[in-house]
Design an enzyme around this catalytic site. Sequence first.
Site, PDB file in Angstrom:
ATOM      1  N   ASP A  54      12.868 -36.863  21.355  1.00  0.00           N
ATOM      2  CA  ASP A  54      12.257 -37.020  19.809  1.00  0.00           C
ATOM      3  C   ASP A  54      11.912 -35.914  19.597  1.00  0.00           C
ATOM      4  O   ASP A  54      11.959 -34.640  20.209  1.00  0.00           O
ATOM      5  CB  ASP A  54      10.986 -37.877  20.006  1.00  0.00           C
ATOM      6  CG  ASP A  54      10.286 -37.669  21.242  1.00  0.00           C
ATOM      7  OD1 ASP A  54      10.051 -36.484  21.697  1.00  0.00           O
ATOM      8  OD2 ASP A  54       9.794 -38.667  22.019  1.00  0.00           O
ATOM      9  N   ASP A  56       8.919 -33.499  17.617  1.00  0.00           N
ATOM     10  CA  ASP A  56       7.408 -33.425  17.269  1.00  0.00           C
ATOM     11  C   ASP A  56       7.161 -32.398  16.525  1.00  0.00           C
ATOM     12  O   ASP A  56       7.985 -31.161  16.710  1.00  0.00           O
ATOM     13  CB  ASP A  56       6.487 -33.557  18.530  1.00  0.00           C
ATOM     14  CG  ASP A  56       6.676 -34.786  19.504  1.00  0.00           C
ATOM     15  OD1 ASP A  56       7.070 -36.022  18.719  1.00  0.00           O
ATOM     16  OD2 ASP A  56       6.587 -34.678  20.565  1.00  0.00           O
ATOM     17  N   ASP A 131       0.830 -28.653  28.218  1.00  0.00           N
ATOM     18  CA  ASP A 131       0.758 -28.686  29.678  1.00  0.00           C
ATOM     19  C   ASP A 131       1.482 -27.478  30.310  1.00  0.00           C
ATOM     20  O   ASP A 131       1.006 -26.955  31.161  1.00  0.00           O
ATOM     21  CB  ASP A 131       0.989 -30.031  30.101  1.00  0.00           C
ATOM     22  CG  ASP A 131       2.272 -30.554  29.429  1.00  0.00           C
ATOM     23  OD1 ASP A 131       2.887 -29.661  28.873  1.00  0.00           O
ATOM     24  OD2 ASP A 131       2.738 -31.664  29.784  1.00  0.00           O
TER      25      ASP A 131
END
Length: 422
Positions: A54, A56, A131
């Site tokens: 995907d 983002d 992260d």
Amino acid sequence: MQSQIISRSEHPISRKNIHPDALKVLYRLGRKGFTAYLVGGGVRDLLLGLKPKDFDISTNATPTQIRRTFQNCFLIGRRFRLAHIRFGDNIIETSTFRRCPDSNDDSEDGDLYVFQDNCYGTPEEDALRRDFTINGLFYEVKNFTIIDHVGGINDIHHGLVRSIGDPNIRFQEDPVRMIRAIRFASRLDFHIEPATYNAILRHHSQILKASPPRVFEELHKLFAYGSGEKAVRLLYKTGLLHDLLPELADFLDHNHGQDSVLWDWLVQLDHKTLHEDKTNPVLIFSTLFSAPIKQVMAHHEARGGRVILMDILGNVLLPICLRMSMPKAMAARMLQVMANQSRFVPDKRKRFSKRGFVAQDCFPETLALYDISLRVDGQDTRQTGQWKALRQELEQKNQIISPEPKERKRPPRKRRPGRTRV
Ligand code: ATP
Ligand code: MG
């Protein structure tokens, strides 16, 4: 860390590999005077020559400004509002730059777990709250540059999963990141950088603080790319498996650990995932538990007891599934798939309807698990072709048994005598 700008001639990302819908969002936000970048896994995968799952986008437009810019925009999330910009079935997730929230470091027990994650921030702060360095890169479509505030480019080149900031803090803030580290290392065939790895060894038991549905979701994703075997080996080595699925870790501890038959099951599952390019949680978790359940069965049989597989599944496996927060219908289907395995070699003393068996809604997973088990045992898998053919025949004739109970019609309400409706 010094931020770095990487120009078009120094990186391989081409606009033709970015989904046109993501480009539309980036360009439209840019025309309205906002800053907007492609972020996260999309940039990482494009740099590695992989097809992103995907795309983002992060922007300085607030959710309300994003909604005003796109008619096809829906705001979701209560704590942190995200914009979903819909193009038919495709959704481009667009979020406002946010910063790392303050952890509860003033709490009396020194608990760093973060409960809130909803403060807007600058692009740099947005990169720093992510992260891993490989997930913290921005792609700017205006001048085709990559902006690296976190040293991600270097780690991509060296194949390293490195926490952004002190991993001891970042894993305590959100323990699910430990499973994510394992996901990226196994999927991309990267190493986990030593300080990040040691922090997992130190803090693995914190995973029990994370919300079970999130953990279940991340566990499921470990198998999505055909690298489940490597991921489970890492879960086992780091101690995470002992926290998450102690029954499975015990099985490994008592069955040759890194040489256990469990790995053969997972290798076969990975082959299937790569070959079919899709995952199915029922098949994943039934494969994961097949070897231990077979052992429990053999143990009972050796003691001379009459064992009914469905009882063992219900008593041993069902509580594990529910503890993992697996949806009940999924758990029931998984138990059925595992119980079905004995039906491929029917007991001649019992009545058996082959067509009834094949018409079951869960037959595809049942057959897939059987195929995996034959391969694990080194047996001929040609017979699975006949079962598949019969299934296709029933599908063509619309003879598949739906799992949904038929909706019961409410009996009409009886009118009381003597009363007429006005
Ligand atoms: P995938 O290709 O599997 O979707 P991804 O990197 O895109 O991998 P997502 O779960 O889609 O992973 O998350 C998108 C991005 O959001 C990540 O790349 C990362 O920058 C950020 N992110 C996601 N989860 C966390 C987290 N727990 N802590 C910090 N940042 C996170
Ligand atoms: Mg993603």
